[in-house]
Scaffold this motif. Sequence first.
Motif, PDB file in Angstrom:
ATOM      1  N   GLU A  26       6.318   9.841  26.224  1.00  0.00           N
ATOM      2  CA  GLU A  26       5.292   8.980  27.106  1.00  0.00           C
ATOM      3  C   GLU A  26       4.774   9.287  28.522  1.00  0.00           C
ATOM      4  O   GLU A  26       3.340   9.732  28.894  1.00  0.00           O
ATOM      5  CB  GLU A  26       5.226   7.551  26.736  1.00  0.00           C
ATOM      6  CG  GLU A  26       4.694   6.881  25.596  1.00  0.00           C
ATOM      7  CD  GLU A  26       4.769   5.470  24.697  1.00  0.00           C
ATOM      8  OE1 GLU A  26       4.307   5.270  23.942  1.00  0.00           O
ATOM      9  OE2 GLU A  26       5.430   4.685  25.930  1.00  0.00           O
ATOM     10  N   ASN A  27       5.582   9.923  28.978  1.00  0.00           N
ATOM     11  CA  ASN A  27       5.450  10.387  30.623  1.00  0.00           C
ATOM     12  C   ASN A  27       6.223  11.301  30.116  1.00  0.00           C
ATOM     13  O   ASN A  27       5.173  12.006  32.334  1.00  0.00           O
ATOM     14  CB  ASN A  27       7.246   9.814  30.821  1.00  0.00           C
ATOM     15  CG  ASN A  27       7.496   8.200  31.044  1.00  0.00           C
ATOM     16  OD1 ASN A  27       6.419   7.374  31.389  1.00  0.00           O
ATOM     17  ND2 ASN A  27       8.288   7.740  30.907  1.00  0.00           N
ATOM     18  N   LEU A  69      10.330   7.563  22.980  1.00  0.00           N
ATOM     19  CA  LEU A  69       9.080   7.413  23.044  1.00  0.00           C
ATOM     20  C   LEU A  69       8.714   7.923  24.437  1.00  0.00           C
ATOM     21  O   LEU A  69       7.764   8.173  24.665  1.00  0.00           O
ATOM     22  CB  LEU A  69       9.015   6.151  22.067  1.00  0.00           C
ATOM     23  CG  LEU A  69       7.154   5.783  22.354  1.00  0.00           C
ATOM     24  CD1 LEU A  69       6.119   7.121  21.390  1.00  0.00           C
ATOM     25  CD2 LEU A  69       6.661   4.481  21.056  1.00  0.00           C
ATOM     26  N   ARG A  70       9.239   6.902  25.062  1.00  0.00           N
ATOM     27  CA  ARG A  70       8.978   6.362  26.486  1.00  0.00           C
ATOM     28  C   ARG A  70       9.548   7.976  26.757  1.00  0.00           C
ATOM     29  O   ARG A  70       8.676   8.523  27.850  1.00  0.00           O
ATOM     30  CB  ARG A  70      10.209   5.539  27.181  1.00  0.00           C
ATOM     31  CG  ARG A  70       9.782   4.150  27.137  1.00  0.00           C
ATOM     32  CD  ARG A  70      10.977   3.610  27.361  1.00  0.00           C
ATOM     33  NE  ARG A  70      12.195   3.319  27.754  1.00  0.00           N
ATOM     34  CZ  ARG A  70      12.444   3.142  26.419  1.00  0.00           C
ATOM     35  NH1 ARG A  70      12.142   2.213  25.597  1.00  0.00           N
ATOM     36  NH2 ARG A  70      13.732   3.048  26.079  1.00  0.00           N
ATOM     37  N   ALA A  71      10.040   9.156  26.809  1.00  0.00           N
ATOM     38  CA  ALA A  71      10.428  10.405  27.065  1.00  0.00           C
ATOM     39  C   ALA A  71       8.927  11.107  26.824  1.00  0.00           C
ATOM     40  O   ALA A  71       8.455  11.876  27.919  1.00  0.00           O
ATOM     41  CB  ALA A  71      11.432  11.106  26.492  1.00  0.00           C
ATOM     42  N   GLN A 103       4.236  11.867  16.570  1.00  0.00           N
ATOM     43  CA  GLN A 103       4.312  10.839  16.631  1.00  0.00           C
ATOM     44  C   GLN A 103       4.698  10.195  15.409  1.00  0.00           C
ATOM     45  O   GLN A 103       5.763   9.222  15.189  1.00  0.00           O
ATOM     46  CB  GLN A 103       3.066   9.683  16.456  1.00  0.00           C
ATOM     47  CG  GLN A 103       2.324   9.674  17.360  1.00  0.00           C
ATOM     48  CD  GLN A 103       0.760   8.971  18.241  1.00  0.00           C
ATOM     49  OE1 GLN A 103       0.050   9.060  17.271  1.00  0.00           O
ATOM     50  NE2 GLN A 103       1.359   8.235  18.996  1.00  0.00           N
ATOM     51  N   SER A 121       8.662  16.403  18.726  1.00  0.00           N
ATOM     52  CA  SER A 121       8.459  15.368  19.827  1.00  0.00           C
ATOM     53  C   SER A 121      10.138  16.191  20.196  1.00  0.00           C
ATOM     54  O   SER A 121      10.183  16.293  21.176  1.00  0.00           O
ATOM     55  CB  SER A 121       9.175  14.035  18.563  1.00  0.00           C
ATOM     56  OG  SER A 121       9.998  14.517  18.299  1.00  0.00           O
ATOM     57  N   GLY A 176      12.798   4.136  20.545  1.00  0.00           N
ATOM     58  CA  GLY A 176      11.723   3.425  22.025  1.00  0.00           C
ATOM     59  C   GLY A 176      12.580   4.339  23.017  1.00  0.00           C
ATOM     60  O   GLY A 176      11.563   4.938  24.134  1.00  0.00           O
ATOM     61  N   HIS A 177      13.970   5.217  23.078  1.00  0.00           N
ATOM     62  CA  HIS A 177      13.693   5.932  24.398  1.00  0.00           C
ATOM     63  C   HIS A 177      13.524   7.113  24.032  1.00  0.00           C
ATOM     64  O   HIS A 177      12.626   7.871  25.102  1.00  0.00           O
ATOM     65  CB  HIS A 177      15.298   6.661  24.424  1.00  0.00           C
ATOM     66  CG  HIS A 177      16.030   7.352  25.276  1.00  0.00           C
ATOM     67  ND1 HIS A 177      16.111   6.630  26.930  1.00  0.00           N
ATOM     68  CD2 HIS A 177      15.970   8.109  25.832  1.00  0.00           C
ATOM     69  CE1 HIS A 177      16.851   7.524  27.435  1.00  0.00           C
ATOM     70  NE2 HIS A 177      17.286   8.554  26.947  1.00  0.00           N
ATOM     71  N   THR A 198      -1.426  11.777  30.893  1.00  0.00           N
ATOM     72  CA  THR A 198      -0.304  11.599  29.753  1.00  0.00           C
ATOM     73  C   THR A 198       0.334  11.299  28.906  1.00  0.00           C
ATOM     74  O   THR A 198      -0.892  11.216  27.968  1.00  0.00           O
ATOM     75  CB  THR A 198       0.808  10.443  30.878  1.00  0.00           C
ATOM     76  OG1 THR A 198       0.677   8.830  30.271  1.00  0.00           O
ATOM     77  CG2 THR A 198       1.381  10.748  31.904  1.00  0.00           C
ATOM     78  N   GLY A 232       1.074   9.157  26.474  1.00  0.00           N
ATOM     79  CA  GLY A 232       1.266   7.927  26.546  1.00  0.00           C
ATOM     80  C   GLY A 232       0.030   7.863  26.685  1.00  0.00           C
ATOM     81  O   GLY A 232      -0.298   6.456  25.592  1.00  0.00           O
TER      82      GLY A 232
END
Length: 472
Positions: free
Chosen positions: A166-167, A162-164, A218, A142, A159-160, A190, A192
Amino acid sequence: MLWLYLHFPHLLLDHIRRDREDQRPLVIVEGSGQRVIQACPAARDQGVRAGMRLKTAINLVPELGMVRAQPEQEARILEDQARWLYRYAAHIVLVSPDGLLAEIGSLQKLYGGLPAVWQTVEQALNEHRLTAWIAIGHTPLSARLIARAGKGECTADKGHILRALENMPLLAAEFDGKTCTRLQRLGLNTLGEVFALPAPELARRLSPETLARIQKIQGTRPDPQTPWQPPHSFRQQADFIQEIEHTQGLLFPLQRILSELEDDLCWRQQDTDSLHLILRHRHEEDTRLRIRTSGPEHRAEAFLNLIRLRLEQQPLRAPVVALVLSVKRFLARETSVGQDLLGENQDLNEAWHTLMSRLQARLGEQSLKRLSPQADHRPERAWSATEVQQKHKTRLSATENLPRRPLWLLQGPQPLTEPPAAWFAGPERISGGWWDGQRVHRDYYIAQLQSGQLAWVFRDVRKGWFIHGWFG
């Protein structure tokens, strides 16, 4: 665990440019020499782009400098960066050809928080004149993907991060072309959307290897990393685009390399007394120089002065295309009695060592000798000439009660032709040498001759009176 990844988008370019005083346009071309793979800012400002054909780039910038990429050279440069990063983090992983991975979760208390770790790495990159994209992740993969996408931020929020991820588009996730095509046919674009699929479905529709990679991103599958261990040596190389024809042109890159050597020695808490300098020529054999100091040394300025003197005595026999500076001999640093709490060295011997080192660099290593006492009563055999580098520790208890000796000892005793005008000390009997066939049996005196000179004279029981030395 928390991982920090450094992605160097143009590592070879930075390596070449930091040893150049001029900032003319420069590009790195692929092994075949047909296509540009890296371009410096000056070249990009004139329209040169990565992926462009070399002929097109030259038409845009006629004075363009070119360097051909070599895998072994890139691997060596990457290891150079790992060496300085190892000073800040113990768990380093090399990710060829252009990445470094460091475990930083355990460093937050040491540095006082994650922002301090981030700032320390950024400052080191600026000092080494390197461009790197930095990212933090809870798994090695990651952190790598976010860094290579240029989306890294100084945050440990899961969370931040993971969002990076997923996009991120599939191409940025570094799937192979076949896997990307199959995912896109499934309507996935994508990372995500791939994460949302059930694991059994991913393994069935794609492959177990693709599922394993996604799980490593992950963090649901172990991804052990073997730490890199730095070699117990120092080696730095400077590569030149244009051949260096004069020694003055070598001093700029040497100054940078020696500064890094000083930092390395200070970090090790060690010194050295031997440098190996290799000057590489295009059509001639390498010039190999060994730079010696008279004692342990770590200062870049002192090394540079010695190399400058040596190069003045030995002009270049051919233009230089690269230079290599290496150190394999390290000496434990002795704490000086004159060292204050701030580490400032007040040792008076430092000036003496510097002088001896400069004289050796100018005159040659074998040109200087030092006198050392020998365990022999005979004056002519009570000393020897040895190398300056050797350490000599004389016990005070063995020398503090010695009789007075002249500073000027003659090559051999000379007959005393007239009686002295005055006697000051003596007799001092010296009898020995029976073990090697050079036996002496003498009575020594300090006497003033008729000319006013103060002499060291002796009476040989068989041959009369002789002068053996003069007092100043």
